[in-house]
Design an enzyme around this catalytic site. Sequence first.
Site, PDB file in Angstrom:
ATOM      1  N   CYS A 163     -40.939-124.504 -33.601  1.00 45.65           N
ATOM      2  CA  CYS A 163     -40.124-123.428 -34.019  1.00 45.65           C
ATOM      3  C   CYS A 163     -38.906-123.842 -35.159  1.00 45.65           C
ATOM      4  O   CYS A 163     -37.974-123.379 -35.255  1.00 45.65           O
ATOM      5  CB  CYS A 163     -39.461-122.646 -32.916  1.00 45.65           C
TER       6      CYS A 163
ATOM      7  N   ASP B 117     -25.162-123.247 -30.750  1.00 45.94           N
ATOM      8  CA  ASP B 117     -26.477-123.262 -30.054  1.00 45.94           C
ATOM      9  C   ASP B 117     -26.885-124.417 -29.089  1.00 45.94           C
ATOM     10  O   ASP B 117     -27.034-125.566 -29.666  1.00 45.94           O
ATOM     11  CB  ASP B 117     -27.776-123.176 -31.020  1.00 45.94           C
TER      12      ASP B 117
ATOM     13  N   GLN C  22     -30.431-127.419 -26.382  1.00 49.60           N
ATOM     14  CA  GLN C  22     -30.897-128.557 -26.118  1.00 49.60           C
ATOM     15  C   GLN C  22     -29.611-129.354 -25.731  1.00 49.60           C
ATOM     16  O   GLN C  22     -29.900-130.820 -25.621  1.00 49.60           O
ATOM     17  CB  GLN C  22     -31.501-129.163 -27.450  1.00 49.60           C
TER      18      GLN C  22
ATOM     19  N   LYS D 128     -34.056-124.361 -19.747  1.00 51.85           N
ATOM     20  CA  LYS D 128     -34.114-125.780 -20.179  1.00 51.85           C
ATOM     21  C   LYS D 128     -32.969-126.749 -19.549  1.00 51.85           C
ATOM     22  O   LYS D 128     -32.707-127.723 -19.774  1.00 51.85           O
ATOM     23  CB  LYS D 128     -33.627-125.902 -21.700  1.00 51.85           C
TER      24      LYS D 128
ATOM     25  N   HIS E 294     -33.377-124.045 -35.148  1.00 48.83           N
ATOM     26  CA  HIS E 294     -34.540-123.444 -34.320  1.00 48.83           C
ATOM     27  C   HIS E 294     -34.713-122.162 -35.048  1.00 48.83           C
ATOM     28  O   HIS E 294     -33.627-121.197 -35.436  1.00 48.83           O
ATOM     29  CB  HIS E 294     -34.371-123.247 -32.817  1.00 48.83           C
TER      30      HIS E 294
HETATM   31  N1  PMP Z   1     -32.353-123.056 -29.926  1.00 46.11           N
HETATM   32  C1  PMP Z   1     -33.072-124.305 -29.779  1.00 46.11           C
HETATM   33  C2  PMP Z   1     -32.163-125.594 -30.367  1.00 46.11           C
HETATM   34  C3  PMP Z   1     -33.847-124.587 -29.042  1.00 46.11           C
HETATM   35  O1  PMP Z   1     -34.566-125.707 -28.533  1.00 46.11           O
HETATM   36  C4  PMP Z   1     -34.649-123.258 -28.540  1.00 46.11           C
HETATM   37  C5  PMP Z   1     -35.892-123.381 -27.392  1.00 46.11           C
HETATM   38  N2  PMP Z   1     -36.733-124.121 -28.159  1.00 46.11           N
HETATM   39  C6  PMP Z   1     -34.167-121.989 -28.754  1.00 46.11           C
HETATM   40  C7  PMP Z   1     -32.932-122.129 -29.546  1.00 46.11           C
HETATM   41  C8  PMP Z   1     -34.632-120.847 -28.357  1.00 46.11           C
HETATM   42  O2  PMP Z   1     -34.514-120.641 -26.728  1.00 46.11           O
HETATM   43  P1  PMP Z   1     -35.211-119.833 -25.878  1.00 46.11           P
HETATM   44  O3  PMP Z   1     -36.443-119.608 -26.145  1.00 46.11           O
HETATM   45  O4  PMP Z   1     -34.825-120.158 -24.237  1.00 46.11           O
HETATM   46  O5  PMP Z   1     -34.608-118.223 -26.199  1.00 46.11           O
END
Ligand code: PMP
Length: 407
Positions: free
Chosen positions: A364, A200, A203, A226, A123
Amino acid sequence: MSLDPHKYRQDFPILSEKVYGKSLVYFDNAATTQTPTQVTDVLVEYYNKYNSNIHRGVHYLSNKSTEGAENARLKVQKFINAAHSHEVIFTAGTTESINLVANSFGECYVSEGDEVIVSEMEHHSNIVPWQMLCQRKKATLKVLPFNDKGELMTEKLEDLITDRTKILAVNHISNSLGTINPIKEIIDFAHSKNVPVLIDAAQSVQHKKIDVQALDADFLVFSGHKLYGPTGVGVLYGKEKYLNEMPPWQGGGEMIKEVTFEKTTYNELPFKFEAGTPNYIDTIGLGAAIDYVEAIGLDEIDAYEQELLAYATAKFESIPNLRIYGTAKNKTSVISFLVEGIHFYDMGMLLDQMGIAVRTGTHCTEPVMQHFGIDGTVRASFAFYNTKEEIDALFAGIEKVCKMFAV
Ligand code: PMP
């Protein structure tokens, strides 16, 4: 017996909402999961009965709020099996947690000529903070690629890691491909070369049991929203040995021990990294979300979501001209797809008119799209409260759109 989603759907009033007069089908869970009343009730209770700034008061309300927030820290500690509760830092979410590590760990350990490794399927939150660090420090950002199924080519780590590599940052589960990465194998290999690893888990915490000690993860980050919890709160887990060495990231109240105009000394962990009034009520809500998920059981949730994934994948594969992006052997309940001749925005907007919420675009993860030479996908992501009937509705919706476009 597999999990019965109907047992839980009434906990999520939003799932009974109508959009454009149609029953909502919510398949955007990888972006944000919905929040059960067991969590929102706790938020309302704290605002209505106990709200007061934490850690600073001697009075009843402040003690109640402090106790609630610190209890939430213990719940997170147990949830990820951290050795110490002070290894759990509350942040605004995954993005802030990664920025904290990139800035503070980066300040401490990364110098000119050093290297940071991320994967091609990260991401943007797990790319850009490291890229900014590398620019600041004149270090190099290296990339671990994935193959066309969306599986990391971990064998390339042998060549990528050098004695200048200072940290490797990789996701446990990809938000756009659904791939479950072999993080234990990656961590073990990186450690054999003395390279710490940030996971990270944005997910994964909602699908898989996490044990940071068994994984031997050096850092692990995730977001509350999430995990069926509130927005604006998240977690940075870090090994004590690194967190103690790392300088504070932000200055302000709570992170100090003593302040004079000549010098400030810093508070101990975890407060050294929690400057200012924290988002304590949402933190308490995150604790309630963890209680909620644990009462159902992550293994049960995971098994049922795998059932949904298999059901939906088989259906999607029967649609001519539909290609699924992300066909890894180990996948979670995320399906990214495109139908030839139909733009993802058109597909998303037409499904929306039918009450079906899917995500469209790059999610993203622009480098993932660049890998496949596409501009974006449609993404359906399932949670334990989704049903096979909802997947049938999505399938019928896609077929209808295909007919409209004569595809
Ligand atoms: N890493 C991953 C794998 C994600 O899916 C996301 C959210 N789509 C993020 C980071 C960023 O998370 P947040 O917007 O809650 O900070």
